[in-house]
Design a protein around this motif. Structure first.
Motif, PDB file in Angstrom:
ATOM      1  N   ARG A  74      38.210  37.772  17.131  1.00  0.00           N
ATOM      2  CA  ARG A  74      37.839  37.842  18.535  1.00  0.00           C
ATOM      3  C   ARG A  74      38.834  38.724  19.263  1.00  0.00           C
ATOM      4  O   ARG A  74      40.023  38.673  18.984  1.00  0.00           O
ATOM      5  CB  ARG A  74      37.853  36.438  19.123  1.00  0.00           C
ATOM      6  N   GLU A  75      38.363  39.499  20.194  1.00  0.00           N
ATOM      7  CA  GLU A  75      39.224  40.366  20.992  1.00  0.00           C
ATOM      8  C   GLU A  75      39.842  39.550  22.121  1.00  0.00           C
ATOM      9  O   GLU A  75      39.159  38.768  22.776  1.00  0.00           O
ATOM     10  CB  GLU A  75      38.374  41.498  21.571  1.00  0.00           C
ATOM     11  N   GLU A  76      41.151  39.729  22.330  1.00  0.00           N
ATOM     12  CA  GLU A  76      41.793  38.993  23.419  1.00  0.00           C
ATOM     13  C   GLU A  76      41.309  39.523  24.756  1.00  0.00           C
ATOM     14  O   GLU A  76      41.017  40.707  24.901  1.00  0.00           O
ATOM     15  CB  GLU A  76      43.314  39.080  23.332  1.00  0.00           C
ATOM     16  N   GLY A  77      41.200  38.656  25.710  1.00  0.00           N
ATOM     17  CA  GLY A  77      40.766  39.043  27.046  1.00  0.00           C
ATOM     18  C   GLY A  77      41.646  38.395  28.092  1.00  0.00           C
ATOM     19  O   GLY A  77      42.288  37.372  27.845  1.00  0.00           O
ATOM     20  N   TRP A  78      41.676  39.012  29.249  1.00  0.00           N
ATOM     21  CA  TRP A  78      42.489  38.521  30.354  1.00  0.00           C
ATOM     22  C   TRP A  78      41.620  38.462  31.597  1.00  0.00           C
ATOM     23  O   TRP A  78      40.764  39.319  31.817  1.00  0.00           O
ATOM     24  CB  TRP A  78      43.690  39.434  30.588  1.00  0.00           C
ATOM     25  N   TRP A  79      41.840  37.451  32.412  1.00  0.00           N
ATOM     26  CA  TRP A  79      41.138  37.285  33.675  1.00  0.00           C
ATOM     27  C   TRP A  79      42.127  37.488  34.809  1.00  0.00           C
ATOM     28  O   TRP A  79      43.211  36.921  34.810  1.00  0.00           O
ATOM     29  CB  TRP A  79      40.544  35.881  33.762  1.00  0.00           C
ATOM     30  N   VAL A  80      41.739  38.300  35.762  1.00  0.00           N
ATOM     31  CA  VAL A  80      42.518  38.498  36.982  1.00  0.00           C
ATOM     32  C   VAL A  80      41.687  37.884  38.108  1.00  0.00           C
ATOM     33  O   VAL A  80      40.531  38.255  38.313  1.00  0.00           O
ATOM     34  CB  VAL A  80      42.784  39.996  37.246  1.00  0.00           C
ATOM     35  N   VAL A  81      42.276  36.913  38.804  1.00  0.00           N
ATOM     36  CA  VAL A  81      41.535  36.115  39.777  1.00  0.00           C
ATOM     37  C   VAL A  81      42.317  36.036  41.078  1.00  0.00           C
ATOM     38  O   VAL A  81      43.534  35.867  41.066  1.00  0.00           O
ATOM     39  CB  VAL A  81      41.317  34.678  39.234  1.00  0.00           C
ATOM     40  N   ILE A  82      41.625  36.154  42.205  1.00  0.00           N
ATOM     41  CA  ILE A  82      42.219  35.870  43.511  1.00  0.00           C
ATOM     42  C   ILE A  82      41.593  34.576  43.998  1.00  0.00           C
ATOM     43  O   ILE A  82      40.365  34.453  44.051  1.00  0.00           O
ATOM     44  CB  ILE A  82      41.970  36.996  44.529  1.00  0.00           C
ATOM     45  N   GLY A  83      42.437  33.616  44.335  1.00  0.00           N
ATOM     46  CA  GLY A  83      41.940  32.328  44.785  1.00  0.00           C
ATOM     47  C   GLY A  83      42.749  31.769  45.932  1.00  0.00           C
ATOM     48  O   GLY A  83      43.865  32.204  46.198  1.00  0.00           O
ATOM     49  N   ASP A  84      42.151  30.810  46.607  1.00  0.00           N
ATOM     50  CA  ASP A  84      42.817  30.089  47.692  1.00  0.00           C
ATOM     51  C   ASP A  84      42.996  28.642  47.251  1.00  0.00           C
ATOM     52  O   ASP A  84      42.038  27.871  47.254  1.00  0.00           O
ATOM     53  CB  ASP A  84      41.983  30.162  48.967  1.00  0.00           C
ATOM     54  N   PRO A  85      44.197  28.262  46.826  1.00  0.00           N
ATOM     55  CA  PRO A  85      44.397  26.905  46.332  1.00  0.00           C
ATOM     56  C   PRO A  85      44.205  25.821  47.404  1.00  0.00           C
ATOM     57  O   PRO A  85      43.882  24.688  47.077  1.00  0.00           O
ATOM     58  CB  PRO A  85      45.830  26.894  45.810  1.00  0.00           C
ATOM     59  N   LYS A  86      44.363  26.175  48.677  1.00  0.00           N
ATOM     60  CA  LYS A  86      44.197  25.178  49.745  1.00  0.00           C
ATOM     61  C   LYS A  86      42.751  24.715  49.859  1.00  0.00           C
ATOM     62  O   LYS A  86      42.479  23.544  50.096  1.00  0.00           O
ATOM     63  CB  LYS A  86      44.664  25.753  51.087  1.00  0.00           C
ATOM     64  N   THR A  87      41.811  25.653  49.705  1.00  0.00           N
ATOM     65  CA  THR A  87      40.393  25.324  49.831  1.00  0.00           C
ATOM     66  C   THR A  87      39.691  25.291  48.479  1.00  0.00           C
ATOM     67  O   THR A  87      38.486  25.064  48.424  1.00  0.00           O
ATOM     68  CB  THR A  87      39.686  26.350  50.732  1.00  0.00           C
ATOM     69  N   ASN A  88      40.443  25.580  47.417  1.00  0.00           N
ATOM     70  CA  ASN A  88      39.888  25.622  46.059  1.00  0.00           C
ATOM     71  C   ASN A  88      38.772  26.667  45.957  1.00  0.00           C
ATOM     72  O   ASN A  88      37.759  26.447  45.291  1.00  0.00           O
ATOM     73  CB  ASN A  88      39.396  24.240  45.628  1.00  0.00           C
ATOM     74  N   ALA A  89      38.952  27.789  46.656  1.00  0.00           N
ATOM     75  CA  ALA A  89      37.936  28.843  46.700  1.00  0.00           C
ATOM     76  C   ALA A  89      38.317  30.005  45.793  1.00  0.00           C
ATOM     77  O   ALA A  89      39.477  30.400  45.706  1.00  0.00           O
ATOM     78  CB  ALA A  89      37.766  29.351  48.133  1.00  0.00           C
ATOM     79  N   LEU A  90      37.325  30.552  45.134  1.00  0.00           N
ATOM     80  CA  LEU A  90      37.477  31.738  44.294  1.00  0.00           C
ATOM     81  C   LEU A  90      37.000  32.945  45.098  1.00  0.00           C
ATOM     82  O   LEU A  90      35.869  32.982  45.561  1.00  0.00           O
ATOM     83  CB  LEU A  90      36.633  31.574  43.028  1.00  0.00           C
ATOM     84  N   LEU A  91      37.884  33.922  45.306  1.00  0.00           N
ATOM     85  CA  LEU A  91      37.544  35.075  46.136  1.00  0.00           C
ATOM     86  C   LEU A  91      37.126  36.289  45.319  1.00  0.00           C
ATOM     87  O   LEU A  91      36.293  37.071  45.739  1.00  0.00           O
ATOM     88  CB  LEU A  91      38.723  35.448  47.035  1.00  0.00           C
ATOM     89  N   SER A  92      37.739  36.471  44.149  1.00  0.00           N
ATOM     90  CA  SER A  92      37.428  37.624  43.314  1.00  0.00           C
ATOM     91  C   SER A  92      37.853  37.320  41.882  1.00  0.00           C
ATOM     92  O   SER A  92      38.840  36.627  41.659  1.00  0.00           O
ATOM     93  CB  SER A  92      38.157  38.865  43.841  1.00  0.00           C
TER      94      SER A  92
END
Length: 98
Positions: free
Chosen positions: A19-37
């Motif tokens: 399997r090829e290794e993959g990486w996720w880059v995420v922008i989130g708001d931990p206060k509201t538990n929201a995923l922005l990108s």
């Protein structure tokens, strides 16, 4: 001139296949538990990533977290806090007063 593309395969006894290794880059708001990108990428040695997200409606200062997570390795995840300031855009009529 040819470039050598470095693809790193991982091995996991439970997957029974390469399997090829993959990486996720995420922008989130931990206060509201929201995923922005979110964006998945494979790394060679360096990578530039552009993440777009919608700025919040009320003007003001906001603090978000950039997460860098591996889908192949445990213990490699990283978190970086950053701040943005949301302001009203400048109107075109101010610059066109000549």
């Amino acid at each position: 001139m040819s470039f050598l593309k470095l693809i790193i395969s991982i091995f996991c006894a439970l997957l029974l296949q390469k399997r090829e290794e993959g990486w996720w880059v995420v922008i989130g708001d931990p206060k509201t538990n929201a995923l922005l990108s979110i964006k998945r990428l494979t790394l060679q040695q360096k990578a530039k990533v552009k993440l777009d997200f919608v700025a919040p409606k009320p003007n003001g200062d906001y603090e978000y977290t950039l997460y860098f997570m591996s889908d192949a390795y445990l213990g490699c995840d990283q978190e970086y806090k950053f701040k943005i300031k949301v302001e009203e855009p400048e109107s075109d009529s101010d610059s066109a007063s000549d």
